[in-house]
Scaffold this motif. Structure first.
Motif, PDB file in Angstrom:
ATOM      1  N   PHE A 118     -27.003  21.100  -7.038  1.00 36.99           N
ATOM      2  CA  PHE A 118     -27.506  19.779  -6.633  1.00 36.99           C
ATOM      3  C   PHE A 118     -28.294  19.942  -5.330  1.00 36.99           C
ATOM      4  N   PRO A 119     -29.586  20.202  -5.434  1.00 37.27           N
ATOM      5  CA  PRO A 119     -30.415  20.472  -4.249  1.00 37.27           C
ATOM      6  C   PRO A 119     -30.401  19.310  -3.255  1.00 37.27           C
ATOM      7  N   ILE A 120     -30.105  19.646  -2.006  1.00 34.29           N
ATOM      8  CA  ILE A 120     -30.102  18.675  -0.913  1.00 34.29           C
ATOM      9  C   ILE A 120     -31.207  19.047   0.069  1.00 34.29           C
ATOM     10  N   SER A 121     -32.130  18.134   0.305  1.00 37.89           N
ATOM     11  CA  SER A 121     -33.216  18.311   1.274  1.00 37.89           C
ATOM     12  C   SER A 121     -34.090  19.535   1.016  1.00 37.89           C
ATOM     13  N   PRO A 122     -34.666  19.678  -0.176  1.00 39.78           N
ATOM     14  CA  PRO A 122     -35.611  20.783  -0.374  1.00 39.78           C
ATOM     15  C   PRO A 122     -36.834  20.686   0.530  1.00 39.78           C
ATOM     16  N   SER A 123     -37.105  19.492   1.064  1.00 33.27           N
ATOM     17  CA  SER A 123     -38.218  19.344   2.013  1.00 33.27           C
ATOM     18  C   SER A 123     -37.872  19.939   3.372  1.00 33.27           C
ATOM     19  N   GLY A 124     -36.593  20.126   3.639  1.00 33.88           N
ATOM     20  CA  GLY A 124     -36.128  20.543   4.962  1.00 33.88           C
ATOM     21  C   GLY A 124     -35.474  19.407   5.713  1.00 33.88           C
ATOM     22  N   GLY A 125     -35.735  18.169   5.289  1.00 32.74           N
ATOM     23  CA  GLY A 125     -35.104  17.021   5.918  1.00 32.74           C
ATOM     24  C   GLY A 125     -35.420  16.888   7.387  1.00 32.74           C
ATOM     25  N   CYS A 126     -34.655  16.047   8.069  1.00 35.30           N
ATOM     26  CA  CYS A 126     -34.873  15.813   9.497  1.00 35.30           C
ATOM     27  C   CYS A 126     -34.798  17.093  10.312  1.00 35.30           C
ATOM     28  N   LEU A 127     -33.875  17.982   9.955  1.00 34.33           N
ATOM     29  CA  LEU A 127     -33.649  19.192  10.746  1.00 34.33           C
ATOM     30  C   LEU A 127     -34.704  20.255  10.507  1.00 34.33           C
TER      31      LEU A 127
END
Length: 402
Positions: free
Chosen positions: A337-346
């Motif tokens: 379950f991919p979480i934040s593949p964009s990189g997110g806030c961090l």
């Protein structure tokens, strides 16, 4: 009564995170034109403008009015939303609701922010202090990292989590963002570098904080129903908007505000985020699937333990097991379950008013198959936005058009 229409994102625009020397309104004009070009629409098609209210240090006041004048744009709805970090999320969901109901046909949602114009001390700190309880919290000089440091300590204590392992969430997100030229950081980071970075609020280190920066994003929301009232712009634009490649449906909306204000809660532990849980359940129900039946998750998670807790609130793992899921690779872009593949806030940088829209742009790119860190065969993406210590949250489910 007119039946509800299906809303879809027809176009997106994005300014790379960084530092900009031009006024916010010029950034807004640029990113708006990019989104309209992506949608193959023009300003003449827009009849609704939605945005988060600019930060207090933005020089131009009555921002939307000034922008409408600059663009020569006449609209039926103009909304500026001020709900902290959920402002962009609330603006977007209002636009979607208006398109669904037929109140507008083509809604333009945007956010721009310049944090490089103000020092993190002085007026900025005064602004942050004003968000806390004026009687009990503001007088002691509370800070945002200070709030999250307390919940990180409690989370590690309550679930026997190795505090140093939380650095791996930062490592994962920086790895995800490194491939994207629009992010603030273009390199990965090691666990040792995260833990060796400057202390900010014990136990939080600098690399575990979201980096403030300048940025902007815009989305065009239209009716996805072929032949609907929103198809005012001609067959070519209608075909593009409803084409398989670019049709990204806004399938579910949800929001919730807990009876809490930053760390001041009534009955809930500071290691739980009921606003996220209930908003995600509402959005998922609206989309016709449960939160654990989503392919990609793009949460608004400004600190590493918050991403772990959100993983738990979504029902993907048991309480206290969010960090373990990251360590096991289940939250990686190629994980269960991919979480934040964009990189997110961090990973990508964090202009708070823009961050919710960055999550939406990433959702559109994932479903178009054009994301920098692409999850194969994704059909549904769930995003969140939050404010305070995740006291209030929105959740939005996007679905790939058929």
């Amino acid at each position: 009564m007119t039946a509800a229409r299906t809303a879809a994102v027809a176009g997106v625009g994005l300014l790379p995170n960084g530092t900009y020397s031009v006024p916010e309104r010029e950034l807004a004009v640029d990113v708006i034109h990019e989104a309209l070009e992506d949608a193959d629409l023009s300003l003449a098609d827009v009849d609704g403008l939605y945005m988060p209210s600019p930060r207090p240090w933005t020089e131009q006041k009555f921002f939307s009015t000034n922008l409408l004048h600059l663009l020569g744009l006449e609209v039926d709805r103009t909304i500026e939303v001020s709900t902290g970090g959920t402002s962009g999320g609330k603006a977007f969901q209002t636009a979607v609701s208006d398109v669904r109901s037929g109140a507008v046909d083509t809604a333009l949602v945007f956010a721009v922010e310049r944090n490089s114009t103000i020092e993190t001390t002085g007026p900025y700190f005064d602004y942050i202090l004003s968000t806390f309880d004026a009687e009990f919290e503001s007088p002691i000089g509370m800070s945002i990292p200070g709030v999250y440091a307390q919940s990180m300590q409690r989370y590690c204590h309550e679930y026997d989590v190795d505090r140093e392992d939380l650095a791996e969430i930062v490592v994962k997100n920086r790895d995800n963002a490194a491939a994207d030229p629009d992010t603030l950081f273009d390199d990965s980071v090691t666990r040792e570098a995260v833990l060796g970075s400057r202390p900010i609020a014990d136990p939080i280190r600098m690399y575990e904080c979201p980096a403030p920066c300048d940025g902007g994003a815009a989305l065009v929301v239209t009716s996805a129903d072929a032949g609907g009232d929103g198809d005012r712009d001609g067959d070519d634009a209608s075909d593009r908007r409803n084409g398989t490649e670019s049709a990204v449906e806004v399938a579910g909306l949800g929001s919730h505000h807990a009876a809490s204000h930053l760390l001041m809660t009534r009955d809930d532990s500071i290691t739980e985020l009921p606003a996220v849980r209930k908003a995600a359940q509402e959005a998922s129900h609206d989309a016709g699937r449960s939160p654990d039946e989503i392919d990609v998750y793009e949460p608004y998670a400004p600190f590493p333990h918050i991403e772990a807790i959100i993983t738990e609130e979504l029902g993907l793992v048991d309480r206290g097991a969010g960090l373990e899921a990251c360590l096991d690779g289940r939250t990686a872009a190629d994980g269960e379950f991919p979480i934040s593949p964009s990189g997110g806030c961090l990973g990508r940088g964090h202009p708070p008013m823009v961050t919710p829209l960055y999550n939406y742009v990433e959702a559109v790119r994932q479903l178009r198959g054009t994301a920098s860190t692409q999850v194969p065969d994704a059909t549904h993406v769930l995003t969140t936005s939050e404010h305070g210590h995740v006291n209030g949250a929105t959740a939005t489910v996007f679905a790939r058009g058929e």
